[in-house]
Scaffold this active site. Structure first.
Site, PDB file in Angstrom:
ATOM      1  N   HIS A 220      12.053  -8.604  -7.297  1.00 31.29           N
ATOM      2  CA  HIS A 220      11.264  -8.207  -6.130  1.00 31.29           C
ATOM      3  C   HIS A 220      10.166  -7.215  -6.489  1.00 31.29           C
ATOM      4  O   HIS A 220       9.623  -6.539  -5.613  1.00 31.29           O
ATOM      5  CB  HIS A 220      12.168  -7.623  -5.034  1.00 31.29           C
ATOM      6  CG  HIS A 220      13.409  -8.430  -4.800  1.00 31.29           C
ATOM      7  ND1 HIS A 220      13.386  -9.691  -4.270  1.00 31.29           N
ATOM      8  CD2 HIS A 220      14.714  -8.166  -5.073  1.00 31.29           C
ATOM      9  CE1 HIS A 220      14.613 -10.161  -4.196  1.00 31.29           C
ATOM     10  NE2 HIS A 220      15.445  -9.258  -4.680  1.00 31.29           N
ATOM     11  N   GLU A 260       1.609  -5.526   4.007  1.00 32.18           N
ATOM     12  CA  GLU A 260       2.209  -6.629   3.252  1.00 32.18           C
ATOM     13  C   GLU A 260       2.856  -7.643   4.186  1.00 32.18           C
ATOM     14  O   GLU A 260       3.469  -7.283   5.192  1.00 32.18           O
ATOM     15  CB  GLU A 260       3.236  -6.090   2.258  1.00 32.18           C
ATOM     16  CG  GLU A 260       2.640  -5.100   1.269  1.00 32.18           C
ATOM     17  CD  GLU A 260       3.542  -4.843   0.077  1.00 32.18           C
ATOM     18  OE1 GLU A 260       4.691  -5.343   0.066  1.00 32.18           O
ATOM     19  OE2 GLU A 260       3.086  -4.160  -0.860  1.00 32.18           O
ATOM     20  N   GLU A 272       5.820  -4.790   5.669  1.00 31.60           N
ATOM     21  CA  GLU A 272       5.758  -3.336   5.681  1.00 31.60           C
ATOM     22  C   GLU A 272       4.315  -2.895   5.493  1.00 31.60           C
ATOM     23  O   GLU A 272       3.442  -3.700   5.149  1.00 31.60           O
ATOM     24  CB  GLU A 272       6.601  -2.748   4.545  1.00 31.60           C
ATOM     25  CG  GLU A 272       6.156  -3.207   3.162  1.00 31.60           C
ATOM     26  CD  GLU A 272       7.077  -2.753   2.055  1.00 31.60           C
ATOM     27  OE1 GLU A 272       7.076  -1.550   1.773  1.00 31.60           O
ATOM     28  OE2 GLU A 272       7.785  -3.596   1.471  1.00 31.60           O
ATOM     29  N   ARG A 276      -0.392   4.168   0.917  1.00 32.23           N
ATOM     30  CA  ARG A 276      -0.811   4.731  -0.372  1.00 32.23           C
ATOM     31  C   ARG A 276      -1.624   3.693  -1.111  1.00 32.23           C
ATOM     32  O   ARG A 276      -1.815   2.569  -0.656  1.00 32.23           O
ATOM     33  CB  ARG A 276       0.415   5.090  -1.202  1.00 32.23           C
ATOM     34  CG  ARG A 276       1.362   3.899  -1.411  1.00 32.23           C
ATOM     35  CD  ARG A 276       2.525   4.247  -2.309  1.00 32.23           C
ATOM     36  NE  ARG A 276       3.557   3.230  -2.322  1.00 32.23           N
ATOM     37  CZ  ARG A 276       3.557   2.126  -3.058  1.00 32.23           C
ATOM     38  NH1 ARG A 276       2.512   1.870  -3.837  1.00 32.23           N
ATOM     39  NH2 ARG A 276       4.551   1.267  -3.025  1.00 32.23           N
TER      40      ARG A 276
END
Length: 617
Positions: A220, A260, A272, A276
């Site tokens: 992942h 995302e 999510e 940043r």
């Protein structure tokens, strides 16, 4: 106006931010753990501050120490980089409370999106409850609520595995992020991981800066990323932009961030928002011709963005070089990085330089290699060729996997998804060393050791050398003759300590050879020179389980004891290294005849953990 900036991170991202600061005329401050005292990021900054007291893996999580370091070094701004404290609202507040400029979004925006569970609720979504998961919901993904990078994640395909997956994910998340909260969501088996880069100023302008595809992942964690994401319809792209802008507006976002998604069946599913800079931000920079770090700094100083973002041009692809062995459960590797260089025309972002040590405390990423070209096909070809020709002398890496992945028909055709490595890993990691590399190594070694050529005026036996290549032993034979070195089946055109030219079936092939003691590199092939007479004391009995990396034994299977019957593939010992837990499994079905591992034990590569004697048939 910012004059001195501290980066609250290490490695590649710290070096990358310092590069922009130098271009802008901003002085730089690095922070480092004891383990990183001589790390590249600490050496290239104008000033470096040691963070005392904490263990190396925890040092960069100490926001209080970092704020003190910024004040002591005279910094007036703090950039969090990515990871570690970049999505910690309390750290952002501490920076602001100290009178420093925070290069990032408002703490309230970070707080709203810091927990993936809260972020989903903000977007009108809800995670699954463990007690309600049924067979019909499978497969599901257990995921850490805080942090990222693939840590604290487990795919569950059978209900009886859910409890263990939750426990393992919680433990790994707590170790990596100091927060053991996890949640469950549906796992889209063949979805594509697509994200949108956003940039927002304090004046209400939000730029959606294109899409990125990050579908090629291991554990992942992204391995190859590209911009723009290939094959998306215009309407789906507009939907992604709208959802990303909606997320940014929902939290009054400022600065650089990423939203995302998983894309499946022509639909976008929100995952999510990362508040940043992302590891893969260079592909967006290459396509849009901007410096996202410079834009972050300007936004923090109050500058306004233009009404419209710059126009995209061409295609960019990034590959992450890891010190790891994909063929052996992605086991991280340690040791000395002797030499790293890529051909001109590609971008290299790294936190290492020649001679640096790759240790056990941090993520094993060595570098990011980025290629930009007018078309996707050209970018793929340029990046694959650059990786293939790169000088990469040091621990085992994923370089060959990256080259093969980039040239795979699914990738070149834009048909990849997040299950790519589940389907193709065995083929992509099958050993394929150059068959003439051992001979080239032996001939270069012969020339390097002999000033006079070694020729005798009497017949003699061939010289024999042995090398380990990709886990297999190779024996080569050559002779010293009146005309120089000779070997069966080829003509030795030239041989010296660095270059060997062989004529094979009428075609001349040139090999570059570099040796560091017993480590030998022939082009892209890594070899180990073997002793002429092996030491019998180093041999292990069949069925021995050896530590694949340096780390700490964090778990032993419940109730495991000598004399127990174990099944092939059964997890026996878990070793934690670089913030990831690695399962050591029984190689065969049989009896556990020895158990040397102890919880908390520090191990080195090759440490004997246990022995399983196979059941005779």
């Amino acid at each position: 106006m910012i004059s001195t900036l501290l980066v609250a991170n290490r490695g590649e991202i710290a070096c990358r931010i310092f590069r922009t600061c130098r271009e802008l005329g901003i002085r730089t401050v690095a922070v480092h753990s004891d383990a990183d005292e001589n790390a590249l990021h600490a050496r290239v900054a104008d000033t470096a501050v040691r963070l005392p007291g904490a263990a190396p893996a925890e040092t960069y999580l100490r926001g209080d120490l970092i704020v003190k370091a910024a004040l002591a070094a005279g910094a007036d701004a703090v950039h969090p980089g990515y990871g570690f404290l970049s999505e910690n609202p309390d750290f952002a507040r501490a920076v602001l409370d100290a009178g420093l400029t925070w290069i990032g979004p408002p703490p309230e925006a970070i707080e709203a999106m810091a927990s993936k569970t809260r972020a989903k609720e903000l977007m009108g979504l809800a995670p699954l409850d463990a007690a309600d998961v049924t067979e019909a919901d499978l497969p599901v993904l257990v995921k850490a609520a805080a942090g990222g990078g693939g840590r604290g994640m487990r795919i569950v395909r059978r209900l009886e595995e859910l409890s263990a997956a939750l426990a393992g994910a919680r433990a790994e998340a707590a170790s990596a992020f100091g927060d053991g909260e996890v949640f469950i969501e549906p796992y889209l088996e063949h979805g594509r991981h697509v994200e949108v880069q956003i940039l927002a100023d304090t004046h209400g302008t939000i730029w959606p800066l294109g899409t990125r595809d990050c579908s090629l992942q291991r554990r992942h964690q992204k391995v190859i990323e590209e911009a723009p994401a290939p094959g998306l319809s215009e309407s789906l792209t507009e939907d992604l932009y709208a959802l990303a802008t909606q997320a940014a507006c929902a939290v009054a976002y400022v600065g650089a961030g990423t939203v995302e998604f998983l894309v499946a069946d022509g639909r976008a599913h929100f995952l999510e928002m990362n508040t940043r800079l992302q590891v893969e931000h260079p592909v967006t920079e290459e396509v849009f011709g901007i410096d996202l770090v410079a834009e972050q700094i300007r936004i923090a100083e109050g500058a306004a963005l233009e009404k419209n973002p710059p126009r995209a041009r061409g295609h960019a692809i990034e590959a992450r070089l890891y010190a790891e062995d994909p063929a052996h459960d992605w086991a991280p590797q340690t040791g000395t990085l002797h030499h790293l260089a890529v051909p001109a025309g590609t971008r290299l972002d790294t936190g290492y330089t020649d001679g640096d040590t790759i240790g056990v405390h941090y993520d094993p990423m060595l570098a990011k290699v980025v290629a930009h070209a007018p078309t996707r096909t050209e970018a793929i070809r340029r990046l694959a060729g650059a990786l293939e020709r790169a000088d990469l002398h040091g621990p085992v890496t994923n370089r060959d996997l990256l080259v093969r992945s980039l040239r795979h028909a699914e990738f070149t055709g834009g048909r990849m998804d997040t299950g790519f490595y589940d389907r193709h890993l065995p083929a992509l990691t099958a050993p394929a060393p150059d068959p003439y590399a051992p001979l080239a190594a032996a001939l270069a070694d012969a020339r390097g050791r002999s000033r006079f050529g070694g020729w005798r005026n009497v017949p003699s036996q061939p010289q024999v050398k042995r090398y380990a290549v990709a886990g297999e032993e190779h024996e080569v034979r050559y002779r010293h003759t009146r005309d120089g070195l000779a070997a069966d089946g080829v003509r030795v055109v030239h041989a010296d300590a660095r270059t060997v030219v062989l004529e094979v079936d009428g075609v001349e092939r040139r090999f570059t050879v570099t040796a560091y003691g017993d480590e030998v590199y022939v082009g892209a092939t890594r070899l180990t020179a073997l002793p002429r007479f092996p030491d019998p004391t180093t041999q292990h009995a069949p069925g021995s389980l050896l530590a694949p990396m340096p780390g700490t034994v964090v778990r032993i299977a419940e109730g495991l004891a000598e004399g127990a019957t174990v099944q092939a593939g059964q997890g026996l010992v878990w070793v934690e290294a670089m913030k990831m837990q690695h399962q050591i499994s029984a190689p065969v079905t049989g009896t556990l005849t020895a158990l040397h591992a102890r919880t908390g034990q520090q191990v080195e590569p090759g440490t004997l953990l246990a022995v399983v004697q196979e059941t005779s048939s």
